[in-house]
Design a protein around this motif. Structure first.
Motif, PDB file in Angstrom:
ATOM      1  N   VAL A  16      31.652  22.322 -29.209  1.00  0.00           N
ATOM      2  CA  VAL A  16      30.943  22.045 -27.960  1.00  0.00           C
ATOM      3  C   VAL A  16      31.751  21.011 -27.179  1.00  0.00           C
ATOM      4  O   VAL A  16      32.160  19.983 -27.735  1.00  0.00           O
ATOM      5  CB  VAL A  16      29.523  21.510 -28.220  1.00  0.00           C
ATOM      6  CG1 VAL A  16      28.837  21.167 -26.909  1.00  0.00           C
ATOM      7  CG2 VAL A  16      28.707  22.516 -29.003  1.00  0.00           C
ATOM      8  N   ASP A 118      23.846  26.290 -23.866  1.00  0.00           N
ATOM      9  CA  ASP A 118      25.302  26.161 -24.005  1.00  0.00           C
ATOM     10  C   ASP A 118      26.042  27.122 -23.086  1.00  0.00           C
ATOM     11  O   ASP A 118      27.076  26.770 -22.499  1.00  0.00           O
ATOM     12  CB  ASP A 118      25.721  26.409 -25.459  1.00  0.00           C
ATOM     13  CG  ASP A 118      25.297  25.282 -26.381  1.00  0.00           C
ATOM     14  OD1 ASP A 118      25.086  24.162 -25.872  1.00  0.00           O
ATOM     15  OD2 ASP A 118      25.166  25.517 -27.591  1.00  0.00           O
ATOM     16  N   ARG A 136      17.484  23.703 -23.240  1.00  0.00           N
ATOM     17  CA  ARG A 136      17.824  23.588 -24.661  1.00  0.00           C
ATOM     18  C   ARG A 136      16.575  23.318 -25.500  1.00  0.00           C
ATOM     19  O   ARG A 136      16.391  23.897 -26.574  1.00  0.00           O
ATOM     20  CB  ARG A 136      18.844  22.468 -24.860  1.00  0.00           C
ATOM     21  CG  ARG A 136      19.536  22.507 -26.225  1.00  0.00           C
ATOM     22  CD  ARG A 136      20.371  21.244 -26.460  1.00  0.00           C
ATOM     23  NE  ARG A 136      21.295  20.970 -25.385  1.00  0.00           N
ATOM     24  CZ  ARG A 136      22.465  21.575 -25.224  1.00  0.00           C
ATOM     25  NH1 ARG A 136      22.843  22.501 -26.085  1.00  0.00           N
ATOM     26  NH2 ARG A 136      23.258  21.260 -24.209  1.00  0.00           N
TER      27      ARG A 136
END
Length: 402
Positions: A16, A118, A136
């Motif tokens: 990430v 994401d 999220r």
């Protein structure tokens, strides 16, 4: 606060890349490790990074388009349609090109197993933190349609509040700009013509006329120096506002300004309550919600206060006690949130508080305009009276000289 770029591994071992705001690197690392188990790298974001991330011909995120996107996603997901198909369907209806591209690419990412938040973050770098983190949280709790619905209400309210403030302040700003332009024209072109006439006639000029002539001569000879000094001051202020201390100082000054200070205070309180309500309703825990609120509030002094609350909340202290120790938020917000926490109705209380402060922002803006408009009119009348007296008094004297 400083902004840091980091790379980390999530719980599934996927890489990430993201940015985070914190007071220092230690605090940034602490926040990252709460979300991701393994931190790979971190560095402070520089001006060059922001430049490289810019899109040529790009523009700021259109909140109205984001409201439409959230509304459509909430309705479609409630019907039971899979998320990837929902993204493709909404992308065909949305007009904003960047959001359309984000939805199309995100649909492909979701099919490959990438998380919704994401994929959004990967395909649109300019999305607000509160939007990403709310999606999220909704994703983790299984309430995606509710998360989109909350975001619709949040950005719809934010868009309308911003419009009201801009519309209310546009008239006084326009009048002030016109007054400055008229002042420059009169001093640079009109007064010099009248001065030559008065001097040809001879005689002693009134004191008020001499003052006007002196101001006109000063502006004619030193206008470029004044322009350079004004530009230097403007650039110095811009540079100061790019530093953490400068932004923090400006945030405190905003809350103390006469007339418009209450608008900043009420607007910041409404933004805090609305953000916390949205994040908590989406399933996020209190500590994480405070971390995100500390990153999205417009006023840096309020950000600092909320950021200081995070560690205390994680250590077990109550939200109400932490909020009472802040110095920027009004007592009404502190007491109502404390009562809401004690009764177990914090989210409902935050929703009520948010609506209350939104109404107060509108009332405070109207009151500010009612005070500013007469002040501007009085200043313009005084200026016009000064010009008229300065010109007409010598004209009366001209008759005595003829």
């Amino acid at each position: 606060m400083e902004e840091y770029i980091f790379r980390a591994l999530d719980e599934d071992g996927k890489k990430v890349s993201d940015t985070i705001e914190a007071d220092n690197e230690t605090e940034a690392v602490r926040q990252i490790k709460r979300r991701y188990p393994i931190l790979l790298s971190i560095r402070k974001k520089k001006a060059a990074d922001s430049f490289l991330e810019m899109e040529i011909g790009g523009k700021r995120l259109d909140k109205k388009a984001l409201v439409i996107l959230c509304s459509q996603c909430a309705v479609i997901l409630k019907s039971g349609m899979p998320v990837d198909e929902c993204m493709l369907l909404v992308s065909r209806q949305i007009k904003d090109k960047k959001l359309k591209s984000m939805l199309t690419n995100s649909a492909e990412d979701i099919r490959r197993g990438v998380g919704i938040a994401d994929s959004f973050q990967r395909n649109y770098k300019g999305l607000p933190t509160v939007f990403i983190e709310t999606i999220r949280a909704g994703e983790l709790s299984g309430n995606m349609e509710y998360a989109f619905e909350e975001m619709q209400h949040y950005y719809d309210k934010s868009h309308k509040t911003g419009q009201k403030i801009r519309q209310a302040l546009s008239y006084p700003i326009f009048v002030l700009i016109v007054a400055i332009v008229v002042l420059i024209v009169v001093m640079m072109f009109v007064v010099p013509t009248m001065t030559a006439t008065f001097r040809d006639l001879g005689g002693e000029l009134p004191g008020i006329t001499k003052m006007l002539i002196a101001l006109s001569e000063f502006m004619r000879h030193y206008i470029w120096i004044l322009a350079v000094v004004a530009s230097a001051i403007f650039l110095a202020l811009r540079f100061a506002l790019k530093t953490r201390r400068g932004r923090l100082l400006w945030g405190r000054i905003q809350l103390k300004l006469p007339v418009v200070g209450p608008i900043f205070l009420l607007s910041g309180s409404a933004q805090f309550a609305s953000t916390m309500n949205t994040l908590l309703r989406s399933g996020m825990i209190l500590g994480n919600a405070l971390e995100i609120a500390a990153r999205v509030l417009d006023n840096r002094a309020m950000r600092q206060d909320v950021s200081n609350m995070v560690e205390d909340v994680y250590s077990g202290q109550s939200f109400g006690d932490c909020l009472r120790r802040t110095t920027t938020f009004p007592d009404t917000l502190k007491e109502m949130c404390s009562i809401g926490e004690e009764t177990g109705e914090l989210t409902s209380t935050l929703e009520t508080v948010s609506g209350y402060f939104d109404n107060e922002v509108e009332n405070a803006t109207k009151q500010a305009i009612q005070m500013i408009e007469p002040m501007i009119m009085v200043m313009m009348a005084a200026f016009a009276g000064f010009i008229v007296l300065s010109i007409y008094l010598p004209m009366f004297m001209m008759y005595d000289l003829m």
